[in-house]
Design an enzyme around this catalytic site. Structure first.
Site, PDB file in Angstrom:
ATOM      1  CG  ASN A 177       1.482   6.990  -5.883  1.00  0.00           C
ATOM      2  OD1 ASN A 177       1.313   7.579  -6.958  1.00  0.00           O
ATOM      3  ND2 ASN A 177       0.504   6.790  -5.030  1.00  0.00           N
ATOM      4  CB  CYS A 213       1.070  12.389  -4.529  1.00  0.00           C
ATOM      5  SG  CYS A 213       1.083  10.703  -3.955  1.00  0.00           S
ATOM      6  CE  LYS A 272      -3.690   2.487   0.679  1.00  0.00           C
ATOM      7  NZ  LYS A 272      -4.533   2.706  -0.510  1.00  0.00           N
ATOM      8  N   GLY A 285      -3.541  -6.459  -9.765  1.00  0.00           N
ATOM      9  CA  GLY A 285      -4.189  -5.587  -8.787  1.00  0.00           C
ATOM     10  C   GLY A 285      -5.602  -6.016  -8.495  1.00  0.00           C
ATOM     11  CB  THR A 286      -8.777  -4.725  -9.878  1.00  0.00           C
ATOM     12  OG1 THR A 286      -8.363  -3.365  -9.724  1.00  0.00           O
ATOM     13  CG2 THR A 286     -10.265  -4.822  -9.611  1.00  0.00           C
TER      14      THR A 286
END
Lengths: 309, 266
Positions: A129, A132, A47, A266-267
């Site tokens: 990531n 942002c 995460k 992922g999903t």
């Protein structure tokens, strides 16, 4: 039957036993999905982790859309110190590398998070990531090649860990940004993050997500993500980790043929806990049928530098 | 906590026990052996263009015959697909998941269900009766045809309420609850958010401590196991509770009701 060498060397000491990873935000910190077969995984990506704990967005945070889902979780996470103190010691005992996804809204915060993770036993790599918003520049790091390169270079200087930069597809041109982060010291790029989207509730007459907009994932984005990988692979000389809507072996194989060195799931982990195993079996089967001894023959196009060392 | 299993369960029965609801009974002996009232299962859906599994709390647990029952309304493509399954069809099930109800030995158990919120309370009532208790079950619905028949609660005392006054107490099930409420009880509640808030208001007015109320949370869900962080409810301690991991059954004092919005959209 000859066996297949499924290992992938992403560089700077990050060697994976398989090319199948979990995607950030879909596997928490690796402790909550007991039905997923760890033996099929090459690494876990955590995460998104920030300098301080974040409680995340108000609900509703997720919504199903045709062949996809929207999410606007809002980076709910316990903060880097809790990750370092509570999770990393447990990861250190695993035979599976853990790549920590790092998020923030100031360059200094990213650097500080990465500095605190550097050299911590159990942390095998960083995924940056860059989706942002930069609080100073008022735009996302990942939509501007100069900002993305600055961030990558600053983080590069703070760690000796493998540095993967996760590209956002919500840009006019992805290739210049991929090149910029590669030139700034990224060891690999992962492509792509979710596509910005939304859904509106007709009865309540308001956006379904409390955040109004969210990131679209799932099979709906697979052709878009595949195209992004297809574009980025020949433009950079570092490995590209492909993701976006992979729902089974067929999709994963397409990403590998497009030149991805590995894939992230992922999903699909929400839908089918067996997906990682099925994808790995599919990759093995495809390669063995063709008499390959490792994954190097996968890319359809010759790349500047072999992704599978 | 029990360990979830992934199964391809066989549908053994489908019925419409009341207006607007479907009940599926499936054969899944491993899960039926460990499922507790209030826990839920993720049911795989194979309707075109759908993606996520649908979370349903278990309405009946029969370990002797290896069966689980699920009671739900048809609100979209996923539930429509599940409602079309025939005996002999297979459905992918992950569960049992989450935390179920944890009745305490002393207090008189009162089960309060609004609409399809009655589903987990069917299983809880049966569990309480099997444990030698005599629960009171309060069931509210829009109209008489949408009430689950009383014979589904053997051994319990059943009271009903309907919004249109077609059966039982005329009006809200919370109004009915007020007529039987007492401070030494323990309440088990599932239903729409406004109903939950009214129940909390009633408990506060009565002086029944919130920790003696257990709520089965209903919310959109992604993974069902605690990885996606999609199914949150505001926590009294700040931040959020995960319906899938901290719940779905939570003590009402753990929820910040002032921040709870009616975000459930079926």
């Amino acid at each position: 039957m000859a066996d297949l060498d499924c290992t992938v060397d992403l560089g700077r000491g990050l060697r994976l036993r398989t090319p199948v990873l979990t995607a950030s935000g879909t596997f928490a910190y690796g402790f909550d999905a007991p039905l997923v077969d760890r033996g099929a995984l090459g690494a876990i990506v955590t995460k998104g982790t920030t300098l301080r704990p974040r409680s995340g967005n108000s609900p509703a945070r997720i919504a199903e859309t045709p062949s996809g889902m929207l999410n606007a979780i809002g980076l709910q996470n316990p903060g880097v110190d809790a990750v370092r103190r509570e999770y990393a010691p447990r990861w250190a005992a695993w035979d599976l590398p853990v790549i920590v996804n790092v998020a923030g809204d100031r360059l200094e915060d990213y650097v500080e998070v990465v500095r605190r993770l550097d050299g911590v036993p159990g942390v095998s790599g960083i995924e940056l990531n860059v989706s942002c918003p930069n609080v100073a520049a008022g735009m996302q790091f990942g939509v501007d090649a100069r900002l993305a390169a600055q961030l990558t270079a600053a983080v590069r200087a703070a760690t000796s860990l493998h540095l993967m930069v996760k590209l956002t597809p919500n840009v006019t041109e992805l290739v210049p940004i991929a090149r910029a982060v590669a030139d700034a010291g990224a060891d690999s790029v992962s492509a792509v993050n979710t596509y910005v989207g939304m859904a509106i509730d007709l009865r309540r007459r308001r956006p379904v997500l409390a955040n109004e907009v969210g990131g679209l994932s799932g099979p709906a984005i697979k052709p878009l993500a595949l195209h992004a990988v297809w574009e980025v692979v020949p433009a950079v000389s570092i490995p590209v980790v492909g993701m976006g809507g992979i729902s089974g072996p067929q999709d994963a194989l397409e990403f590998l043929l497009a030149g991805a060195a590995a894939v992230q799931l992922g999903t699909v982990n929400y839908v089918n806990p067996n997906a990682a195993r099925e994808v790995l079996d599919g990759i093995r089967g495809y390669a063995l049928e063709r008499g390959w001894s490792d994954l190097r023959p996968f890319p359809l196009r010759a790349s500047p530098v072999p992704s599978h060392a | 906590m029990s360990v979830a299993v992934l199964a391809r369960a066989t549908v053994v029965a489908r019925s419409a026990p009341m207006e607007g609801a479907v009940e599926l009974v499936v054969l899944d002996p491993a899960a039926a052996n460990i499922a507790q009232p209030g826990q839920f299962f993720q049911m795989g859906v194979e309707a075109p263009h759908t993606l996520l599994p649908r979370p349903y709390s278990v309405a009946a647990v029969d370990p002797d015959r290896g069966r689980l029952g699920f009671l739900f309304s048809v609100v979209g493509a996923g539930s429509a697909w599940l409602s079309s399954l025939e005996p002999g069809d297979r459905v992918r099930l992950i569960g049992p998941l989450g935390r179920g109800f944890t009745p305490s030995p002393g207090a008189a158990p009162i089960c309060v269900g609004g609409g399809l919120g009655i589903a987990p309370l069917v299983a809880l009532s049966a569990w309480l009766v099997a444990a030698g208790r005599r629960p009171v079950v309060l069931q509210g619905a829009r109209e008489a045809a949408r009430l689950l028949p009383a014979d589904r609660f053997p051994g319990a005392r059943i009271l009903t309420a309907t919004d249109d006054s077609s059966a039982g107490w005329p009006g809200s099930v919370v109004g009915l609850l007020e007529t039987v409420a007492a401070r030494e009880q323990e309440w088990f509640v599932c239903g729409p958010t406004p109903m939950l808030q009214a129940v909390i208001g009633l408990a506060d007015a009565l002086g029944l401590p919130r920790q003696r109320i257990q709520i089965a949370l209903e919310t959109p869900m992604g993974c069902g196991v605690g990885t996606c962080l999609g199914c949150v409810t505001p926590a009294a301690a700040g931040g959020y509770l995960l319906a899938c991991q901290d719940g779905p059954c939570v003590r009402a004092d753990r929820v910040d009701w002032s921040r709870v919005e009616d975000a459930f959209h079926g």
